[in-house]
Design a protein around this motif. Sequence first.
Motif, mmCIF file in Angstrom:
data_model
loop_
_atom_site.group_PDB
_atom_site.id
_atom_site.type_symbol
_atom_site.label_atom_id
_atom_site.label_comp_id
_atom_site.label_asym_id
_atom_site.label_seq_id
_atom_site.Cartn_x
_atom_site.Cartn_y
_atom_site.Cartn_z
ATOM 1 N N PRO A 107 0.799 -1.237 0.000
ATOM 2 C CA PRO A 107 0.000 0.000 0.000
ATOM 3 C C PRO A 107 0.826 1.278 0.000
ATOM 4 O O PRO A 107 0.320 2.347 -0.331
ATOM 5 N N THR A 108 2.123 1.184 0.353
ATOM 6 C CA THR A 108 2.943 2.395 0.468
ATOM 7 C C THR A 108 3.642 2.756 -0.847
ATOM 8 O O THR A 108 4.321 3.774 -0.932
ATOM 9 N N ILE A 109 3.496 1.914 -1.866
ATOM 10 C CA ILE A 109 4.132 2.187 -3.156
ATOM 11 C C ILE A 109 3.141 2.919 -4.074
ATOM 12 O O ILE A 109 2.017 2.471 -4.273
ATOM 13 N N GLU A 110 3.582 4.024 -4.627
ATOM 14 C CA GLU A 110 2.693 4.885 -5.415
ATOM 15 C C GLU A 110 2.572 4.387 -6.857
ATOM 16 O O GLU A 110 3.037 5.023 -7.804
ATOM 17 N N LYS A 111 1.964 3.218 -6.996
ATOM 18 C CA LYS A 111 1.692 2.621 -8.301
ATOM 19 C C LYS A 111 0.227 2.223 -8.363
ATOM 20 O O LYS A 111 -0.486 2.267 -7.357
ATOM 21 N N LYS A 112 -0.217 1.791 -9.553
ATOM 22 C CA LYS A 112 -1.626 1.409 -9.708
ATOM 23 C C LYS A 112 -1.744 -0.052 -10.145
ATOM 24 O O LYS A 112 -0.896 -0.554 -10.886
ATOM 25 N N ILE A 113 -2.824 -0.680 -9.675
ATOM 26 C CA ILE A 113 -3.213 -2.005 -10.150
ATOM 27 C C ILE A 113 -4.399 -1.799 -11.087
ATOM 28 O O ILE A 113 -5.330 -1.067 -10.750
ATOM 29 N N LEU A 114 -4.370 -2.436 -12.242
ATOM 30 C CA LEU A 114 -5.477 -2.358 -13.179
ATOM 31 C C LEU A 114 -6.211 -3.694 -13.187
ATOM 32 O O LEU A 114 -5.612 -4.736 -13.469
ATOM 33 N N VAL A 115 -7.490 -3.673 -12.843
ATOM 34 C CA VAL A 115 -8.314 -4.884 -12.863
ATOM 35 C C VAL A 115 -9.255 -4.808 -14.058
ATOM 36 O O VAL A 115 -10.062 -3.879 -14.171
ATOM 37 N N LEU A 116 -9.147 -5.787 -14.938
ATOM 38 C CA LEU A 116 -9.968 -5.846 -16.147
ATOM 39 C C LEU A 116 -11.167 -6.754 -15.895
ATOM 40 O O LEU A 116 -10.998 -7.936 -15.587
ATOM 41 N N GLY A 117 -12.378 -6.191 -15.999
ATOM 42 C CA GLY A 117 -13.587 -6.962 -15.756
ATOM 43 C C GLY A 117 -14.211 -6.622 -14.412
ATOM 44 O O GLY A 117 -13.549 -6.043 -13.535
ATOM 45 N N SER A 168 -21.196 -0.970 -16.251
ATOM 46 C CA SER A 168 -21.143 0.027 -15.167
ATOM 47 C C SER A 168 -21.976 -0.425 -13.968
ATOM 48 O O SER A 168 -21.680 -0.070 -12.824
ATOM 49 N N GLY A 169 -23.011 -1.234 -14.215
ATOM 50 C CA GLY A 169 -23.854 -1.728 -13.123
ATOM 51 C C GLY A 169 -23.093 -2.616 -12.162
ATOM 52 O O GLY A 169 -23.188 -2.449 -10.940
ATOM 53 N N THR A 170 -22.314 -3.557 -12.701
ATOM 54 C CA THR A 170 -21.552 -4.452 -11.821
ATOM 55 C C THR A 170 -20.396 -3.701 -11.144
ATOM 56 O O THR A 170 -20.022 -4.024 -10.018
ATOM 57 N N MET A 171 -19.856 -2.684 -11.815
ATOM 58 C CA MET A 171 -18.824 -1.865 -11.160
ATOM 59 C C MET A 171 -19.424 -1.126 -9.960
ATOM 60 O O MET A 171 -18.797 -1.039 -8.898
ATOM 61 N N SER A 172 -20.640 -0.616 -10.127
ATOM 62 C CA SER A 172 -21.320 0.059 -9.007
ATOM 63 C C SER A 172 -21.552 -0.907 -7.847
ATOM 64 O O SER A 172 -21.367 -0.542 -6.682
ATOM 65 N N GLU A 173 -21.951 -2.143 -8.175
ATOM 66 C CA GLU A 173 -22.166 -3.169 -7.126
ATOM 67 C C GLU A 173 -20.885 -3.409 -6.335
ATOM 68 O O GLU A 173 -20.916 -3.510 -5.105
ATOM 69 N N ILE A 174 -19.760 -3.513 -7.050
ATOM 70 C CA ILE A 174 -18.473 -3.744 -6.379
ATOM 71 C C ILE A 174 -18.136 -2.565 -5.471
ATOM 72 O O ILE A 174 -17.747 -2.739 -4.315
ATOM 73 N N GLU A 175 -18.280 -1.366 -5.999
ATOM 74 C CA GLU A 175 -17.980 -0.161 -5.199
ATOM 75 C C GLU A 175 -18.827 -0.125 -3.931
ATOM 76 O O GLU A 175 -18.323 0.153 -2.829
ATOM 77 N N GLN A 176 -20.122 -0.423 -4.064
ATOM 78 C CA GLN A 176 -21.039 -0.411 -2.911
ATOM 79 C C GLN A 176 -20.638 -1.473 -1.892
ATOM 80 O O GLN A 176 -20.566 -1.210 -0.687
#
Length: 296
Positions: free
Chosen positions: A122-132, A168-176
């Motif tokens: 968590p302390t490294i300033e990089k990004k993880i990209l999750v596809l799907g 976008s619907g399933t992304m919203s579900e994950i965020e919630q």
Amino acid sequence: MYSKHTEIFGILGYPLGHTLSPWIHNTLFKLSGYDGVYLVFENENWKQIGLKPLLDLGVKAVSVTIPFKEWAYSQANTVCETSKTMASSNTLLLRNGIEAVNTDGTGAIISIKQQNADLVNPTIEKKILVLGSGGSAKGILFSIGKELETNTSQQSIKRKVQMLARNSGTMSEIEQSLGKPKWLERTTKEEVAKNKDDYDLIIHTTPVGMKGVGGEPILDSHFFTKKHTLFDIVYNPLETDLVKEAKKKKAEIIPGYYMLLYQGIRQFELFTNITAKKKWIKQVESILFNQLKKRK
């Protein structure tokens, strides 16, 4: 040799013609000296049948695969935190009541950390990209979140995780379901292409590339560099087109079958209360690799 004392385990799902789970568990029973056998319980009507026949048979626990993970969760008296968040379970323990556990995300995190623990630091300033944004993405994102948030406050987390998906619907579900954490963001194909150097880990969770599944990969072949690590959770075939393209660009690869391996190892530990030894894991990994190679 089996006796009246042999404990019964298995996998519940449909179809199960190509499941590799019996190879994992029966090998581990043999290596550990545990008096157990792992069977295939293939039926498309488990929702109608229910768990009573398994309980009557004295089955101690089952792995659960598609399309029954949500149903499995609904059958339990006790559920783990991951199952509760995802409303989905891949493991049912049947010894004392019915306990639902989900080991999918755990399998993914162990796979990543085996390759390079910095990828989820968590302390490294990089990004993880999750596809799907399907069930696999949800489980993996939950476990990444636990990893990032352990001993680190939300404000101190420098690493970001971005979702790139069509739904976008399933992304919203994950965020919630994850409580809209600050470390999780949505992104677009254009943004990803423009900022590709910001990522060190790419996790592909869609079925594209799986044997018999067509479709265009979300990322094109120009995306990858040697600074990237790709974890494509598809394991049949051993190398998807996405993996082949990433390898050409010298990206690091986490084999897709690692997730299958490590979620199964965690299940074995829950089934038996035995910690799997490294030499056992190596043997099972070798068996899985050879079985998948034969299926080309």
